[in-house]
Design a protein around this motif. Structure first.
Motif, PDB file in Angstrom:
ATOM      1  N   THR A 251       0.808  -1.214   0.000  1.00 56.72           N
ATOM      2  CA  THR A 251       0.000   0.000   0.000  1.00 56.72           C
ATOM      3  C   THR A 251       0.844   1.269   0.000  1.00 56.72           C
ATOM      4  N   ASP A 252       1.962   1.268   0.768  1.00 55.35           N
ATOM      5  CA  ASP A 252       2.742   2.493   0.852  1.00 55.35           C
ATOM      6  C   ASP A 252       3.558   2.776  -0.400  1.00 55.35           C
ATOM      7  N   CYS A 253       3.509   1.870  -1.398  1.00 60.32           N
ATOM      8  CA  CYS A 253       4.255   2.068  -2.641  1.00 60.32           C
ATOM      9  C   CYS A 253       3.343   2.474  -3.792  1.00 60.32           C
ATOM     10  N   LEU A 254       2.048   2.716  -3.504  1.00 60.80           N
ATOM     11  CA  LEU A 254       1.111   3.011  -4.571  1.00 60.80           C
ATOM     12  C   LEU A 254       1.408   4.369  -5.196  1.00 60.80           C
ATOM     13  N   SER A 255       1.274   4.421  -6.525  1.00 59.99           N
ATOM     14  CA  SER A 255       1.425   5.701  -7.213  1.00 59.99           C
ATOM     15  C   SER A 255       0.113   6.477  -7.091  1.00 59.99           C
ATOM     16  N   THR A 256       0.204   7.799  -7.186  1.00 60.53           N
ATOM     17  CA  THR A 256      -0.968   8.663  -7.106  1.00 60.53           C
ATOM     18  C   THR A 256      -1.348   9.122  -8.504  1.00 60.53           C
ATOM     19  N   ILE A 257      -2.634   8.986  -8.842  1.00 60.72           N
ATOM     20  CA  ILE A 257      -3.069   9.317 -10.194  1.00 60.72           C
ATOM     21  C   ILE A 257      -3.089  10.827 -10.400  1.00 60.72           C
ATOM     22  N   LEU A 258      -2.958  11.236 -11.661  1.00 61.55           N
ATOM     23  CA  LEU A 258      -3.118  12.640 -12.032  1.00 61.55           C
ATOM     24  C   LEU A 258      -4.608  12.937 -12.175  1.00 61.55           C
ATOM     25  N   ALA A 259      -5.042  14.085 -11.697  1.00 59.60           N
ATOM     26  CA  ALA A 259      -6.475  14.385 -11.774  1.00 59.60           C
ATOM     27  C   ALA A 259      -6.721  15.885 -11.724  1.00 59.60           C
ATOM     28  N   SER A 260      -7.806  16.292 -12.359  1.00 62.21           N
ATOM     29  CA  SER A 260      -8.311  17.654 -12.225  1.00 62.21           C
ATOM     30  C   SER A 260      -9.815  17.599 -12.092  1.00 62.21           C
ATOM     31  N   VAL A 261     -10.390  18.602 -11.440  1.00 57.82           N
ATOM     32  CA  VAL A 261     -11.825  18.614 -11.179  1.00 57.82           C
ATOM     33  C   VAL A 261     -12.412  19.921 -11.702  1.00 57.82           C
ATOM     34  N   ASP A 402     -19.967  13.182 -11.730  1.00 63.86           N
ATOM     35  CA  ASP A 402     -20.743  12.992 -10.507  1.00 63.86           C
ATOM     36  C   ASP A 402     -22.077  13.711 -10.683  1.00 63.86           C
ATOM     37  N   HIS A 403     -23.145  12.943 -10.890  1.00 64.41           N
ATOM     38  CA  HIS A 403     -24.461  13.537 -11.134  1.00 64.41           C
ATOM     39  C   HIS A 403     -25.004  14.258  -9.909  1.00 64.41           C
ATOM     40  N   GLU A 404     -24.531  13.907  -8.747  1.00 61.66           N
ATOM     41  CA  GLU A 404     -25.028  14.529  -7.521  1.00 61.66           C
ATOM     42  C   GLU A 404     -24.437  15.915  -7.312  1.00 61.66           C
ATOM     43  N   THR A 405     -23.150  16.077  -7.575  1.00 59.24           N
ATOM     44  CA  THR A 405     -22.484  17.361  -7.323  1.00 59.24           C
ATOM     45  C   THR A 405     -22.296  18.209  -8.571  1.00 59.24           C
ATOM     46  N   GLY A 406     -22.375  17.572  -9.762  1.00 55.99           N
ATOM     47  CA  GLY A 406     -22.094  18.288 -10.998  1.00 55.99           C
ATOM     48  C   GLY A 406     -20.609  18.417 -11.285  1.00 55.99           C
ATOM     49  N   ASP A 407     -19.769  17.708 -10.561  1.00 58.56           N
ATOM     50  CA  ASP A 407     -18.324  17.772 -10.780  1.00 58.56           C
ATOM     51  C   ASP A 407     -17.888  16.753 -11.826  1.00 58.56           C
ATOM     52  N   VAL A 408     -16.924  17.166 -12.654  1.00 63.72           N
ATOM     53  CA  VAL A 408     -16.316  16.279 -13.645  1.00 63.72           C
ATOM     54  C   VAL A 408     -14.865  16.041 -13.230  1.00 63.72           C
ATOM     55  N   HIS A 409     -14.499  14.764 -13.089  1.00 62.78           N
ATOM     56  CA  HIS A 409     -13.153  14.389 -12.670  1.00 62.78           C
ATOM     57  C   HIS A 409     -12.410  13.804 -13.870  1.00 62.78           C
ATOM     58  N   ILE A 410     -11.335  14.447 -14.256  1.00 64.61           N
ATOM     59  CA  ILE A 410     -10.498  13.983 -15.369  1.00 64.61           C
ATOM     60  C   ILE A 410      -9.258  13.349 -14.752  1.00 64.61           C
ATOM     61  N   GLN A 411      -8.999  12.075 -15.057  1.00 63.25           N
ATOM     62  CA  GLN A 411      -7.985  11.311 -14.346  1.00 63.25           C
ATOM     63  C   GLN A 411      -7.095  10.540 -15.324  1.00 63.25           C
ATOM     64  N   SER A 412      -5.857  10.331 -14.928  1.00 67.63           N
ATOM     65  CA  SER A 412      -4.959   9.481 -15.703  1.00 67.63           C
ATOM     66  C   SER A 412      -4.041   8.715 -14.758  1.00 67.63           C
ATOM     67  N   LEU A 413      -3.845   7.446 -15.073  1.00 72.43           N
ATOM     68  CA  LEU A 413      -2.916   6.613 -14.308  1.00 72.43           C
ATOM     69  C   LEU A 413      -1.473   6.845 -14.741  1.00 72.43           C
ATOM     70  N   ARG A 414      -1.284   7.506 -15.871  1.00 69.62           N
ATOM     71  CA  ARG A 414       0.063   7.731 -16.392  1.00 69.62           C
ATOM     72  C   ARG A 414       0.648   8.997 -15.771  1.00 69.62           C
ATOM     73  N   LEU A 415       1.815   8.881 -15.185  1.00 68.90           N
ATOM     74  CA  LEU A 415       2.424  10.000 -14.468  1.00 68.90           C
ATOM     75  C   LEU A 415       2.901  11.111 -15.399  1.00 68.90           C
ATOM     76  N   ASP A 416       3.057  10.787 -16.707  1.00 66.17           N
ATOM     77  CA  ASP A 416       3.531  11.788 -17.671  1.00 66.17           C
ATOM     78  C   ASP A 416       2.385  12.357 -18.501  1.00 66.17           C
ATOM     79  N   ASP A 417       1.177  12.321 -17.959  1.00 63.98           N
ATOM     80  CA  ASP A 417      -0.021  12.625 -18.748  1.00 63.98           C
ATOM     81  C   ASP A 417      -0.668  13.952 -18.373  1.00 63.98           C
ATOM     82  N   SER A 418       0.076  14.873 -17.812  1.00 67.21           N
ATOM     83  CA  SER A 418      -0.516  16.138 -17.381  1.00 67.21           C
ATOM     84  C   SER A 418      -1.067  16.941 -18.552  1.00 67.21           C
ATOM     85  N   VAL A 419      -0.444  16.815 -19.726  1.00 64.19           N
ATOM     86  CA  VAL A 419      -0.924  17.544 -20.897  1.00 64.19           C
ATOM     87  C   VAL A 419      -2.307  17.051 -21.294  1.00 64.19           C
ATOM     88  N   TRP A 420      -2.495  15.710 -21.317  1.00 62.34           N
ATOM     89  CA  TRP A 420      -3.807  15.164 -21.682  1.00 62.34           C
ATOM     90  C   TRP A 420      -4.862  15.602 -20.675  1.00 62.34           C
TER      91      TRP A 420
END
Length: 748
Positions: A251-261, A402-420
Motif C-alpha cells: 500500500t505504501d508504494c502506490l502511485s498517485t493518479i493525475l487528476a483535475s476537477v 458525478d451527477h449529484e455534485t455536478g463535478d467532472v473528474h479527469i484522471q490518468s494513471l500515467r504519471l507523464d499525462d498532465s498535458v492530456w
C-alpha cells in the motif's frame, strides 16, 4: 463430550444454494463451533464413517431432487443406519427430513400445491426442538413431504406441522427418531424470513445432542492429522489462494493518479463521449452510464492505441492480450480469474477516495463464464469459438461525472499525462459553452435504416411449452425457481455505414427512451454492447474493510397512466408470487456472500418498491463484510473473490443455482452469451461495480467473414422467473414487455 471442548459440526451439502446460510445459522446458535462443509458425494460411506468420530454432530442440509434418488441424496442415506458404535447426533433440513422419513417408515409424497418461498405458520408440540418456542412463521421450499405410516413400523414422532387446509391438509414440519439422536425440520430455518423457528431450534438441537452424547458416553476424538488431511478446513476460512493476486506493490508504494476537477453541472454526457471518440465506430470505446437514479457516477473510458485489451474464450488455456496493434497469447497459470487478479495486483494506484473509479478494467463477462464456474459442461456452440466470453480493456484515462455534485473528474494513471488531463479539461469546458443539437444528445432522429430490418421474436408456443416443462421440474423438487429466457434478433440488411445508423446513435436513442441507472455502451472488438440495465449485480468497496453489496431485482410492474406508485406497491408487495421470487434470490445471494465473507451478512432492504423510467421494480439489498480483517491484506481482493464465486447472477438462474442452470440448459434453445452475464469495472484501487446484463443487446463482427457487406445482427435477451405460481400467459407478456424496452432503440 467434555463441556470445554470446541463443538465441531459436519455440514453435508446436497448442492443447495442455501447451505452457507445454514452454516451461518449454526455459527450463531452454537457459539464457537467449527463447521466443516462437504458435498454429499465427496466420500463413500466407508471412508466417511471413521471421520464422524471427530465431530460433535452432523447437519444434513437441504437440496434439490428426491431422497429416493441416489444421485440427489448421496452419502446421507447411509448415516441413519450407522451401528450403535458410530451413532452421532444429526439435524436435518428439508431434504434431510425427507431422507430421515423414508429411512424409518415414512411415505414420501408430492404436495398437491408446492410451497416455494412461501411462509406458513408452524404448529408444534413445544418439546425437543421446539421447547420454549412460541409462534413460528417459517419459509418453505419443498414440493415433497413425509407422511408417517405406523403400518410400516414407523420409528418417528411428529414434532411440528402446518395446516395447509384445502391445499395439502396437514404437512409435517418437524420429526424426531424415537430412540436414535436424529431430529429434522421440513421448513428452512436459515431463510431470512423465518421467524421464531431458526436460532432457537438449532440451540435446542445442540442441547439435545450434548445430552444424548453425555448419556451414551460418546467421546469426540481430538482433531488429528488424518482428519486434517481428509476434510476441508472449517468455514469461514481465508480466501482461496488460487483466486488471489500473488504479487504486487504494498500500500505504501502506490502511485498517485493525475487528476483535475471541474464543476460543470450542465455537462452533456453524450456530447462529451463524442468529443472523446464515441462516434468513431472503428475504435474501441467504453461508457458506463448512470442515466437515471439511483445511479450517481458515469464513467467515460478514453482508450488509445497503447491501452491493453484482454479477451478470453471459455475452455481455452490462453488469454489474449493486445496493445499498440499487437496481439499475444499468455498461458493461464490456473484459470482466468487468477490471471486477472495477478494482472491487477501489479497495477495498483491511489486517487480521490470519493470517486469510485480511478482507472482499471472495464468490460463484460458472459453468462457462460459463471456456468463454467459451477463445474457444468458448456453446450457445444460456435459462438464460444468465435466471440470472447470475457472482453475487457485496461483504461488509464477516464472522465468521471458525478451527477449529484455536478463535478467532472479527469484522471490518468500515467504519471507523464498532465498535458492530456489539462487539454481534456479545456475541451470539455469549451463544449459546455457550445450549443449541442438535440440529435447529437439523444439520437432520436438517427436510428432509421433505409432497408427494413427483419425482427425475429421468440415463438410463443415454444416459450409457453418451455414454461410448462419448467413447472414440471418445480413440481418434482428439482428447483424452486427457474429463470427462463429467450432471444430475439434484429437483422439489418447491409447498407453503407452512416452516422444515423451507427451503434452509438442507437445507444443515445436507447438512453433517451429507457434511461437506467446501470446503462452502458461498450465497443470492444469484435463486440458492441449497449445496455439500459436497472440491476446492479455486485459492488465492492476498496480494501481494507471491503463491503460487498448485491441488489437483486425480482418483480416488475409496467408503468402506465393507471398504475400509480401506490397501486404498484399493492401489486408487488401484495403478491405472494412476486415476494416469493424475490425471497428465493435473496436467500441464494445471502448464501453466496456467506460463502466468502463469513457470518456478517445482512439484508438491508427486503422487497422495496423502486421506481424506474418505464417500470416499478421489487428490489432487495444484501450486504456483507468479513469480521476478520486479516483476509483483506494488500494482496487480496475480497470483492473479486465474491464476484467469482457468485456467478452467474442468481436473479438470472433461480435456485438451487447449479441444478437450475443444468435444467435451463435443457430447456433453452441456445447459449445466452453476453445476455445474463455481467458488465462493469474493477478499479486499480481494489473496488468494483458490476451490473446484470438485462434490458441489453449486442452485436458481433464475424472475424470469419471478410465480406464487408455483411448484415448487421443485434441479439436481445429477455425472460422471467418461473415459479409454481406462474401463469404461462402472464410470463409470456412479461418477457415481451422486457424485450420492448430495448426494441425501442431500433424503432421496430
Amino acid at each position: 463430550m467434555a463441556v470445554d471442548e470446541t463443538p465441531r459440526l459436519l455440514l453435508i451439502d446436497s448442492y443447495d444454494s442455501f447451505t452457507f446460510n445454514l452454516a451461518a445459522l449454526c455459527h450463531r446458535a452454537i457459539p464457537g463451533c467449527l463447521i466443516h462443509i462437504i458435498k454429499n458425494d465427496l466420500f463413500e460411506f466407508k471412508r466417511l464413517l471413521p471421520l464422524l468420530k471427530f465431530f460433535s454432530a452432523v447437519v444434513v442440509g437441504p437440496g434439490p431432487g428426491s431422497p429416493e434418488v441416489a444421485e440427489d441424496i448421496g452419502v446421507v442415506k447411509h448415516l441413519w443406519n450407522a451401528d450403535s458404535e458410530n451413532l452421532i447426533p444429526i439435524f436435518g433440513v428439508c431434504l434431510g427430513l425427507q431422507s430421515l422419513g423414508i429411512a424409518f417408515g415414512g411415505r414420501l409424497l408430492r404436495l398437491n400445491v408446492v410451497k416455494h418461498g412461501q411462509i406458513s405458520t408452524v404448529h408444534h408440540s413445544g418439546t425437543d426442538l421446539f421447547w420454549g418456542i412460541g409462534t413460528v412463521q417459517a419459509v418453505r421450499y419443498h414440493s415433497l413431504h413425509i407422511q408417517l405410516d405406523e403400518s410400516l413400523g414407523c420409528e418417528l414422532e411428529k414434532l411440528a406441522w402446518t395446516s395447509d387446509l384445502a391445499d395439502n391438509g396437514e404437512v409435517i414440519m418437524g420429526l424426531k427418531h424415537k430412540t436414535r439422536p436424529f431430529w429434522a425440520v421440513q421448513y428452512h430455518p436459515e431463510s431470512v424470513c423465518t421467524n421464531g423457528g431458526s436460532d432457537c431450534v438449532l440451540r435446542n438441537f445442540w442441547i439435545l445432542a450434548q445430552s444424548w452424547s453425555a448419556k451414551h458416553n460418546r467421546k469426540v476424538l481430538p482433531w488429528n492429522a488424518n482428519a486434517l488431511a481428509s476434510l476441508p478446513p472449517p468455514w469461514p476460512a481465508s480466501i482461496s489462494a488460487s483466486a488471489l493476486p500473488v504479487s504486487g506493490p504494498e500500500t505504501d508504494c502506490l502511485s498517485t493518479i493525475l487528476a483535475s476537477v471541474h464543476h460543470l453541472p450542465h455537462f452533456q454526457l453524450p456530447l462529451a463521449c463524442e468529443l472523446l471518440g464515441a462516434a468513431d465506430e472503428h475504435s474501441p470505446f467504453v461508457f458506463l452510464d448512470s442515466a437515471a437514479e439511483p445511479g450517481r457516477f458515469s464513467i467515460i473510458g478514453c482508450i488509445n492505441p497503447m491501452s491493453v485489451g484482454i479477451t478470453y474464450y471459455m475452455g481455452c488455456p490462453y488469454v489474449f492480450v493486445s496493445s499498440e496493434g499487437q496481439k499475444r497469447q499468455e498461458r493461464l497459470p490456473s484459470d482466468i480469474w487468477a490471471w486477472l487478479s495477478d494482472f491487477m495486483c501489479s497495477r495498483k494506484a491511489r486517487g480521490n477516495a470519493d470517486i469510485p473509479f480511478w482507472g482499471g478494467l472495464v468490460g463484460y463477462m458472459s453468462y457462460e463464464v459463471g456456468v463454467d464456474g459451477l463445474d457444468i459442461p458448456l453446450l457445444p456452440s460456435m459462438g464460444h469459438e468465435r466471440y470472447p466470453d470475457i472482453n475487457l480493456a485496461f483504461v488509464e484515462r477516464t472522465v468521471v461525472f458525478d451527477h449529484e455534485t455536478g463535478d467532472v473528474h479527469i484522471q490518468s494513471l500515467r504519471l507523464d499525462d498532465s498535458v492530456w488531463v489539462s487539454e481534456t479539461g479545456r475541451l470539455l469546458l469549451k463544449a459546455c459553452h457550445s450549443p449541442a443539437s438535440t440529435t447529437s444528445l439523444n439520437g432520436t432522429s438517427g436510428t432509421r435504416h433505409k432497408a427494413k430490418p427483419v425482427l425475429s421474436l421468440p415463438q410463443k408456443d415454444r416459450y409457453i411449452a418451455q414454461i410448462e416443462k419448467a413447472k414440471e421440474f418445480l413440481l418434482s423438487g428439482d428447483s424452486y425457481e427457474l429463470c427462463l429466457t429467450a432471444r430475439a434478433r434484429i437483422t439489418f440488411p447491409f447498407q453503407p455505414p452512416t452516422e444515423k445508423s451507427s451503434s452509438w446513435t442507437r445507444y443515445k436513442h436507447l438512453r433517451s427512451v429507457n434511461p437506467a441507472p446501470h446503462a452502458a455502451y461498450i465497443r470492444l472488438h469484435p463486440t458492441t454492447f449497449m445496455s439500459s440495465s436497472p440491476e446492479r449485480f455486485i459492488s465492492y468497496s476498496r480494501p481494507p474493510n471491503t463491503l460487498c453489496q448485491l441488489r437483486p431485482i425480482k418483480g416488475t410492474v409496467r408503468k402506465t397512466a393507471q398504475i400509480t406508485r401506490e397501486i404498484a406497491e399493492e401489486m408487488l408487495i401484495g403478491s405472494a408470487k412476486e415476494v416469493a421470487e424475490n425471497l428465493m434470490i435473496v436467500d441464494l445471494i445471502r448464501h453466496d456472500l456467506h460463502r466468502v465473507v463469513g457470518v456478517d451478512v445482512k439484508v438491508t432492504q427486503f422487497c422495496g418498491v423502486e421506481e424506474y423510467h418505464t417500470v416499478y421494480q421489487l428490489v432487495s439489498s444484501i450486504e456483507g463484510r468479513p469480521k476478520d480483517s486479516s483476509i483483506q491484506s494488500s494482496k487480496t481482493n475480497l470483492g473479486w473473490e465474491t464476484l467469482r464465486t457468485s456467478l452467474p447472477p442468481g436473479s438470472m438462474t433461480g435456485a438451487p443455482k447449479k441444478r437450475s442452470v443444468e435444467i435451463l440448459q435443457s430447456l433453452e434453445d441456445d447459449d445466452r452469451g453476453i445476455y445474463s452475464g455481467i458488465f462493469g469495472y474493477w478499479c486499480v484501487g481494489g473496488g468494483g461495480d458490476w451490473s446484470v446484463t438485462i434490458r441489453s443487446c449486442f452485436k458481433h463482427e464475424d472475424p470469419c467473414k471478410t465480406d464487408i457487406k455483411s448484415d448487421e445482427v443485434w441479439v436481445l435477451g429477455a425472460g422471467g422467473a418461473i415459479t409454481a405460481l406462474s401463469d404461462p400467459e402472464a410470463e409470456w407478456d412479461e418477457m415481451n414487455t422486457k424485450l420492448q424496452s430495448v426494441l425501442k432503440a431500433f424503432d421496430v
